[in-house]
Write a protein that holds these residues in place. Structure first.
Motif, PDB file in Angstrom:
ATOM      1  N   ASP A   6       0.919  -1.057   0.120  1.00  0.00           N
ATOM      2  CA  ASP A   6      -0.074  -0.116   0.101  1.00  0.00           C
ATOM      3  C   ASP A   6       0.823   1.355  -0.062  1.00  0.00           C
ATOM      4  OD1 ASP A   6      -0.107   1.217   3.010  1.00  0.00           O
ATOM      5  OD2 ASP A   6       0.399  -1.133   2.870  1.00  0.00           O
ATOM      6  N   THR A   7       0.389   2.344  -0.564  1.00  0.00           N
ATOM      7  CA  THR A   7       1.097   3.552  -0.739  1.00  0.00           C
ATOM      8  C   THR A   7       1.532   4.119   0.763  1.00  0.00           C
ATOM      9  OG1 THR A   7      -0.119   4.054  -2.657  1.00  0.00           O
ATOM     10  CG2 THR A   7       0.886   5.891  -1.645  1.00  0.00           C
ATOM     11  N   ASP A   8       0.967   4.132   1.580  1.00  0.00           N
ATOM     12  CA  ASP A   8       1.194   4.633   2.774  1.00  0.00           C
ATOM     13  C   ASP A   8       2.551   3.891   3.365  1.00  0.00           C
ATOM     14  OD1 ASP A   8      -0.724   6.519   3.133  1.00  0.00           O
ATOM     15  OD2 ASP A   8      -2.248   5.189   4.300  1.00  0.00           O
ATOM     16  N   SER A   9       2.372   2.386   3.266  1.00  0.00           N
ATOM     17  CA  SER A   9       3.687   1.811   3.913  1.00  0.00           C
ATOM     18  C   SER A   9       5.007   2.256   3.092  1.00  0.00           C
ATOM     19  CB  SER A   9       3.041   0.223   3.759  1.00  0.00           C
ATOM     20  OG  SER A   9       2.526  -0.257   4.499  1.00  0.00           O
ATOM     21  N   ILE A  10       4.769   2.356   1.688  1.00  0.00           N
ATOM     22  CA  ILE A  10       5.861   2.641   0.850  1.00  0.00           C
ATOM     23  C   ILE A  10       6.589   4.093   1.248  1.00  0.00           C
ATOM     24  CG2 ILE A  10       6.617   3.198  -1.496  1.00  0.00           C
ATOM     25  CD1 ILE A  10       4.525   0.882  -2.380  1.00  0.00           C
ATOM     26  N   VAL A  11       5.790   4.890   1.418  1.00  0.00           N
ATOM     27  CA  VAL A  11       6.073   6.353   1.669  1.00  0.00           C
ATOM     28  C   VAL A  11       6.605   6.191   3.051  1.00  0.00           C
ATOM     29  CG1 VAL A  11       5.004   8.592   2.393  1.00  0.00           C
ATOM     30  CG2 VAL A  11       4.145   7.498   0.272  1.00  0.00           C
ATOM     31  N   ARG A  12       6.082   5.807   4.134  1.00  0.00           N
ATOM     32  CA  ARG A  12       6.670   5.647   5.626  1.00  0.00           C
ATOM     33  C   ARG A  12       8.266   4.989   5.241  1.00  0.00           C
ATOM     34  NH1 ARG A  12       1.587   4.267   7.175  1.00  0.00           N
ATOM     35  NH2 ARG A  12       1.825   1.968   7.256  1.00  0.00           N
ATOM     36  N   GLY A  17      14.196   6.696   5.693  1.00  0.00           N
ATOM     37  CA  GLY A  17      15.447   6.561   5.357  1.00  0.00           C
ATOM     38  C   GLY A  17      15.759   5.649   4.183  1.00  0.00           C
ATOM     39  N   ALA A  18      14.689   4.696   3.911  1.00  0.00           N
ATOM     40  CA  ALA A  18      14.973   3.667   2.791  1.00  0.00           C
ATOM     41  C   ALA A  18      15.470   4.255   1.627  1.00  0.00           C
ATOM     42  CB  ALA A  18      13.863   2.654   2.504  1.00  0.00           C
ATOM     43  N   ASP A  19      16.450   3.583   0.790  1.00  0.00           N
ATOM     44  CA  ASP A  19      17.032   4.128  -0.562  1.00  0.00           C
ATOM     45  C   ASP A  19      15.950   3.608  -1.661  1.00  0.00           C
ATOM     46  OD1 ASP A  19      19.179   5.385   0.319  1.00  0.00           O
ATOM     47  OD2 ASP A  19      20.470   3.844   0.334  1.00  0.00           O
ATOM     48  N   ASP A  20      15.457   2.514  -1.214  1.00  0.00           N
ATOM     49  CA  ASP A  20      14.250   1.921  -2.151  1.00  0.00           C
ATOM     50  C   ASP A  20      13.274   1.102  -1.486  1.00  0.00           C
ATOM     51  OD1 ASP A  20      13.217   1.030  -4.526  1.00  0.00           O
ATOM     52  OD2 ASP A  20      14.828  -0.121  -5.202  1.00  0.00           O
ATOM     53  N   TYR A  21      12.240   0.668  -1.878  1.00  0.00           N
ATOM     54  CA  TYR A  21      11.152  -0.079  -1.414  1.00  0.00           C
ATOM     55  C   TYR A  21      10.782  -1.231  -2.252  1.00  0.00           C
ATOM     56  CZ  TYR A  21       7.428  -1.085   1.545  1.00  0.00           C
ATOM     57  OH  TYR A  21       6.478  -1.451   2.605  1.00  0.00           O
ATOM     58  N   VAL A  22      11.062  -2.298  -2.122  1.00  0.00           N
ATOM     59  CA  VAL A  22      10.794  -3.440  -3.047  1.00  0.00           C
ATOM     60  C   VAL A  22       9.514  -4.252  -2.613  1.00  0.00           C
ATOM     61  CG1 VAL A  22      11.776  -5.464  -4.096  1.00  0.00           C
ATOM     62  CG2 VAL A  22      12.869  -3.481  -4.008  1.00  0.00           C
ATOM     63  N   VAL A  23       8.708  -4.348  -3.409  1.00  0.00           N
ATOM     64  CA  VAL A  23       7.259  -5.249  -2.810  1.00  0.00           C
ATOM     65  C   VAL A  23       7.359  -6.474  -3.296  1.00  0.00           C
ATOM     66  CG1 VAL A  23       4.724  -5.186  -2.885  1.00  0.00           C
ATOM     67  CG2 VAL A  23       6.009  -3.170  -2.751  1.00  0.00           C
ATOM     68  N   PRO A  25       6.032 -10.228  -4.550  1.00  0.00           N
ATOM     69  CA  PRO A  25       7.111 -10.773  -4.898  1.00  0.00           C
ATOM     70  C   PRO A  25       7.818 -10.015  -6.097  1.00  0.00           C
ATOM     71  CG  PRO A  25       5.131 -11.486  -6.218  1.00  0.00           C
ATOM     72  CD  PRO A  25       4.551 -10.482  -5.176  1.00  0.00           C
ATOM     73  N   VAL A  26       9.270 -10.237  -5.844  1.00  0.00           N
ATOM     74  CA  VAL A  26      10.130  -9.642  -6.920  1.00  0.00           C
ATOM     75  C   VAL A  26      10.855 -10.620  -7.639  1.00  0.00           C
ATOM     76  CG1 VAL A  26      11.824  -9.129  -5.234  1.00  0.00           C
ATOM     77  CG2 VAL A  26      11.567  -7.606  -7.100  1.00  0.00           C
ATOM     78  N   SER A  27      11.259 -10.393  -8.915  1.00  0.00           N
ATOM     79  CA  SER A  27      11.883 -11.252  -9.661  1.00  0.00           C
ATOM     80  C   SER A  27      13.265 -10.986  -9.485  1.00  0.00           C
ATOM     81  CB  SER A  27      11.785 -10.853 -10.972  1.00  0.00           C
ATOM     82  OG  SER A  27      12.215  -9.503 -11.608  1.00  0.00           O
ATOM     83  N   ASN A  28      14.177 -11.840  -9.593  1.00  0.00           N
ATOM     84  CA  ASN A  28      15.662 -11.826  -9.479  1.00  0.00           C
ATOM     85  C   ASN A  28      16.326 -10.834 -10.271  1.00  0.00           C
ATOM     86  OD1 ASN A  28      15.639 -13.681  -7.331  1.00  0.00           O
ATOM     87  ND2 ASN A  28      16.172 -15.511  -8.564  1.00  0.00           N
ATOM     88  N   GLU A  29      15.642 -10.753 -11.474  1.00  0.00           N
ATOM     89  CA  GLU A  29      16.440  -9.792 -12.389  1.00  0.00           C
ATOM     90  C   GLU A  29      15.978  -8.505 -11.862  1.00  0.00           C
ATOM     91  OE1 GLU A  29      14.088 -12.066 -13.550  1.00  0.00           O
ATOM     92  OE2 GLU A  29      15.665 -13.580 -14.212  1.00  0.00           O
ATOM     93  N   GLU A  30      14.960  -8.017 -11.469  1.00  0.00           N
ATOM     94  CA  GLU A  30      14.618  -6.712 -10.906  1.00  0.00           C
ATOM     95  C   GLU A  30      15.403  -6.389  -9.599  1.00  0.00           C
ATOM     96  OE1 GLU A  30      11.028  -4.087  -8.907  1.00  0.00           O
ATOM     97  OE2 GLU A  30      10.468  -6.048  -9.789  1.00  0.00           O
ATOM     98  N   LEU A  31      15.528  -7.434  -8.843  1.00  0.00           N
ATOM     99  CA  LEU A  31      16.237  -7.264  -7.628  1.00  0.00           C
ATOM    100  C   LEU A  31      17.913  -7.011  -8.040  1.00  0.00           C
ATOM    101  CD1 LEU A  31      16.165  -7.107  -4.696  1.00  0.00           C
ATOM    102  CD2 LEU A  31      16.476  -9.585  -4.577  1.00  0.00           C
ATOM    103  N   ARG A  32      18.476  -7.597  -9.050  1.00  0.00           N
ATOM    104  CA  ARG A  32      19.898  -7.366  -9.347  1.00  0.00           C
ATOM    105  C   ARG A  32      19.665  -5.916  -9.911  1.00  0.00           C
ATOM    106  NH1 ARG A  32      19.760 -13.037 -10.297  1.00  0.00           N
ATOM    107  NH2 ARG A  32      19.074 -12.861 -12.302  1.00  0.00           N
ATOM    108  N   ALA A  33      19.063  -5.714 -10.799  1.00  0.00           N
ATOM    109  CA  ALA A  33      18.907  -4.156 -11.422  1.00  0.00           C
ATOM    110  C   ALA A  33      18.957  -3.168 -10.228  1.00  0.00           C
ATOM    111  CB  ALA A  33      17.725  -4.070 -12.517  1.00  0.00           C
ATOM    112  N   ARG A  34      17.923  -3.352  -9.145  1.00  0.00           N
ATOM    113  CA  ARG A  34      17.891  -2.564  -8.132  1.00  0.00           C
ATOM    114  C   ARG A  34      19.288  -2.339  -7.479  1.00  0.00           C
ATOM    115  NH1 ARG A  34      12.915  -0.350  -6.647  1.00  0.00           N
ATOM    116  NH2 ARG A  34      10.919  -1.524  -8.046  1.00  0.00           N
TER     117      ARG A  34
END
Length: 151
Positions: A6-12, A17-23, A25-34
């Motif tokens: 949800d948007t509130d959790s991502i914004v919080r 201080g997070a540099d990124d927020y990954v929800v 399930p995420v693919s290995n390719e996307e995680l490596r790119a991040r």
């Protein structure tokens, strides 16, 4: 990773201080790119930690100044003054700007405190063999410039 999309959790998370927020399930390719993206940002930060003017190098993290590989012994105020001038290399830096940015307090405009620090800094840079100089712009302020190579 988070299962909360949800948007509130991502914004919080980002505001905390997070540099990124990954929800998930995420693919290995996307995680490596991040990870690659974050690594590139880290490389840029390391490049910005050093400021170079001529043969003078200031490491902004370790607060060390080196000239031709040798340490230049500066007081904390001289180092702050030099850092500000190096970051504005080639530009005129006014006395009032130095008062505000370096001393972070107000001084009597007729005080010669800046001139005294500049004189000591010039002497230390000259003794170290620095290929840059601090020029006085009468009635305005100072300019740090790298001397032209002679030969």
């Amino acid at each position: 990773y988070s299962g909360r999309a949800d948007t509130d959790s991502i914004v919080r998370g980002l505001d905390a201080g997070a540099d990124d927020y990954v929800v998930k399930p995420v693919s290995n390719e996307e995680l490596r790119a991040r990870v690659r993206t974050l690594t590139r940002h880290g490389e840029k930060s390391r490049a910005e930690e050093q400021v170079r003017v001529g043969n003078l190098v200031l490491n902004r993290l370790t607060r060390r100044v080196r000239c031709d590989g040798k340490d230049v012994d500066l007081t904390s105020m001289e180092l702050k003054l030099l850092e500000h001038l190096m970051l504005r290399c080639g530009e005129v830096v006014t006395r009032s700007e130095l008062h505000d940015k370096v001393w972070d307090m107000h001084f009597d405009p007729s005080s010669n405190v800046i001139d005294a620090h500049i004189a000591r800094l010039r002497k230390k840079l000259r003794n170290a063999g620095a290929s840059c100089e601090i020029a006085t712009r009468r009635g305005i302020g100072f300019t740090l410039t790298a001397e032209a190579a002679t030969g």
